[in-house]
Design an enzyme around this catalytic site. Structure first.
Site, PDB file in Angstrom:
ATOM      1  N   ASP A 203      10.679 -24.958  32.088  1.00  0.00           N
ATOM      2  CA  ASP A 203       9.634 -25.869  31.636  1.00  0.00           C
ATOM      3  C   ASP A 203       8.626 -25.157  30.736  1.00  0.00           C
ATOM      4  OD1 ASP A 203       8.939 -24.421  34.041  1.00  0.00           O
ATOM      5  OD2 ASP A 203       7.086 -25.583  34.083  1.00  0.00           O
ATOM      6  N   GLU A 204       7.952 -25.935  29.928  1.00  0.00           N
ATOM      7  CA  GLU A 204       6.787 -25.509  29.147  1.00  0.00           C
ATOM      8  C   GLU A 204       7.027 -24.218  28.362  1.00  0.00           C
ATOM      9  OE1 GLU A 204       3.153 -27.417  31.761  1.00  0.00           O
ATOM     10  OE2 GLU A 204       3.887 -25.448  32.350  1.00  0.00           O
TER      11      GLU A 204
END
Length: 664
Positions: free
Chosen positions: A305-306
């Site tokens: 993620d991210e």
């Protein structure tokens, strides 16, 4: 639907035939009579020989002794018989039969289950049934048939941002088992900390953890502890982003020049592994090969993620590699990385899971997608043939009310439009406890009891959805679950005592009971920046996500019976009188001085509530100017202050809204 309405009446009424149960079983039929739970209580297992079940019987018997206060000196005839047909898998397994049947009569109790997993759940339900009666502790006669709605019912615990030692993990595993959650997602690496010992790459934990990490023996201990409670352990090592703690010891893995230091502040970091170097994959192959045997579950989470592409875009070697391999952007680079990692995990016998950012073209089939950004990405993933897990709507760190989580369904929203084959690929859901604003003292209160509402949504039939029944039962289960060892209630009083600074704590407690803590997005102090070393010792940390006191007052304000009016009057008087004592305590107390305006607002709310009750009881209509001024004040007080919400505004607003109705 009608059957569940009847069950709710039976489980929530003033003279309930069956004590409040949560999660609600699939079928409950109250019987006649009561089973005495006394010092002669004992349980016996038949059908299989299994260490997990034997230890569970001893554990639950010891807990029943604690929750009743009755020393157990087992008699010759077992009070509870546990009949289990088969052991099932040695380790908890996705999709195994978790059903059970429980029968209680005045002569004894019997649990029947096809596997150990079901028997473990039956033991927890039996423990929930025990209440004090007219002649001692007892369990009501009942017939229960039960099975889960979803096979994946998880809790994610982040130990990377704030270190949480092994005793915190274990007591939360006990609470998870009590409400039939069966997956512990262990988030073990973050920018702020790498939390597992690596013997092949020791600088990971030596330079990436401040000395706060789990040894491999402790990991094995947690996995075994969870296994004995029917819980699978799925580790997460977040890559290629969220890797600052990796790079502190091994900067050569990075996409930008080092040196790197452990992250101390919150937010999304730009640091990421270099996805173009073969040395990165050689490192990951050895590391994942070392970790894989520690976690017997076939699923292994890579995060994903991210990931910020800034360092990749600025690195000429990475850009040259991307051009050579026809990788048009950072998303394509991450897909390439995921493909390589999936091959490594498959080699080590693991199935890859990642957050929904990994859902890009050419994501390897067989990967499981965990959605945190919304139900749409979950529906998209399963429609493309991937299995999915929902976490959107279940972020406990946002400190939303239990009702908000209770309203979210893995098969609702965008998933409601899936066909049956696609919907079957939704394995279940996980509640997430991210660690920016929790520590050893506060984390339990941020998980429990709201995670009980989440557990019911995943276990119980979809038709079980009455919010007020949920709150009534959750209040009881919140107290019961502390017998497992979690301290979501027990830690409250010491934190209030700390704020009081050695003075009588009642004025602080009255204020604390009237406010609610703010979640991740609400933790903002002008001119101040939180770090991983900031003490979490203020009212914002002691305050609960939901106030039981205020919720009870809201119900009373909505009903307004004579008994309700008396309760409201008593509480409003308490609020109105509290400020004088609080202001005196706050002088010279750094933890209380910021709360002085909040305390004044609570006193004003008490006065307004009393006046509103007076108008309602006499049938008088209040002056328009008074009503308008009070409504304006309520609107002001509803805005967050000192990182809490003044929840006490809600019952007073209900009374003012009633006074404002036309025709009064």
């Amino acid at each position: 639907m009608l059957r569940y309405a009847l069950l709710i009446t039976l489980l929530s009424g003033a003279h309930a035939a069956v004590p409040p149960l949560m999660p609600m079983p699939a079928k409950v039929e109250p019987g006649t009579g009561r089973l005495a739970i006394d010092g002669g209580f004992s349980a016996a297992v038949s059908g299989v020989i299994d260490q997990r079940l034997d230890s569970a019987v001893r554990r639950v018997t010891a807990r029943i002794s604690r929750q009743t206060g009755v020393p157990m000196m087992p008699g010759t005839t077992p009070t509870l018989r546990v009949e289990c047909s088969a052991r099932g898998a040695q380790n908890p397994t996705l999709g195994e039969d978790e059903s059970y049947q429980l029968d209680v009569s005045s002569d004894g109790a019997r649990i029947q289950a096809p596997t150990v997993a079901g028997a473990l759940h039956g033991l927890e339900t039996f423990s929930q049934l025990i209440v004090p009666g007219a002649e001692g502790f007892e369990a009501p006669a009942v017939h229960i048939e039960d099975r889960p709605r979803f096979q994946w019912r998880g809790l994610m615990l982040d130990v990377g941002r704030h270190w949480l030692p092994i005793e915190i993990v274990e007591r939360n595993l006990d609470a998870m088992a009590a409400v039939k959650l069966n997956v512990f997602h262990w988030h073990l690496s973050e920018d702020q900390g790498f939390r597992v010992e690596s013997k092949l790459y020791p600088k990971l934990h030596q330079m990436g953890s401040d000395g706060l990490y789990f040894t491999q023996d402790e990991v094995r201990r947690v996995v075994a502890y969870a296994r004995d409670r029917g819980i699978r352990v799925v580790p997460e090592f977040d890559i290629p982003g969220h890797t600052t703690s990796w790079l502190a010891g091994y900067p050569e893995l990075g996409s930008a020049p080092g040196p790197f230091q452990i992250g101390r502040t919150w937010g999304v970091y730009e640091n990421a592994l270099d996805p173009t170097r073969e040395e990165t994959y050689q490192f990951l192959d050895r590391f994942l090969g070392e970790m894989a045997p520690l976690f017997p579950d076939p699923f292994f989470h890579i995060g994903g993620d991210e990931v910020v592409g800034k360092q990749w875009n600025a690195n000429t070697k990475i850009q040259a590699f991307a051009k050579q391999h026809n990788l048009k952007d950072a998303h394509a680079l991450q897909t390439y990385f995921n493909q390589r990692v999936q091959t490594i995990l498959k080699k080590h016998g693991k199935i890859m899971i990642g957050w929904d950012e990994i859902l890009q073209p050419d994501l390897p089939q067989g990967t499981v997608v965990q959605s945190w950004r919304g139900g749409e990405s979950l529906a998209k993933a399963v429609a493309q043939g991937y299995r999915g897990i929902l976490s959107s709507g279940y972020y406990l760190d946002h400190l939303q009310p239990a009702a908000a989580h209770y309203a979210v369904d893995p098969l609702g929203g965008a998933a409601a439009n899936l066909d049956s084959e696609q919907a079957a690929r939704i394995l279940g859901a996980e509640a997430c406890m991210w660690g920016e604003y929790v520590d050893w003292e506060t984390v339990d209160s941020r998980i429990w009891p709201r995670a009980v509402a989440f557990a019911e949504r995943l276990w119980s039939p979809r038709e079980v959805n009455d919010v007020e029944s949920m709150y009534t039962r959750m209040a009881a289960v919140s107290r019961w679950i502390e017998w497992t060892g979690v301290r979501h209630r027990a830690n409250y009083a010491p934190m209030i005592d700390r704020l009081a600074g050695g003075n009588p704590a009642e004025p602080v407690r009255v204020l604390a009971d009237a406010v609610e803590g703010l979640g991740l997005s609400g933790r903002k102090r002008p001119g101040f920046k939180y770090t991983s070393q900031t003490p979490l010792n203020r009212m914002a940390d002691a305050a609960r996500p939901e106030s039981e006191v205020v919720h009870a007052m809201q119900l009373a304000a909505a009903r307004r019976s004579p008994e309700d009016a008396a309760r409201l009057t008593e509480q409003f008087n308490r609020w109105a009188a509290n400020d004088a004592r609080f202001q005196a305590m706050a002088e010279g107390n750094v933890l209380l001085v910021e709360l002085k305006p909040l305390s004044k607002d609570l006193a004003a709310l008490g006065q307004t509530g009393l006046k509103a009750l007076e108008y309602l009881s006499t049938g008088q209509r209040p002056p328009a100017e008074w009503l308008a001024a009070e409504q304006k004040e309520i609107a002001r007080m509803q805005r967050p202050a000192v990182e809490v919400n003044l929840a006490a505004t809600r019952p007073v607003k209900l009374l003012l809204d009633e006074l404002a109705k036309p025709g009064r």
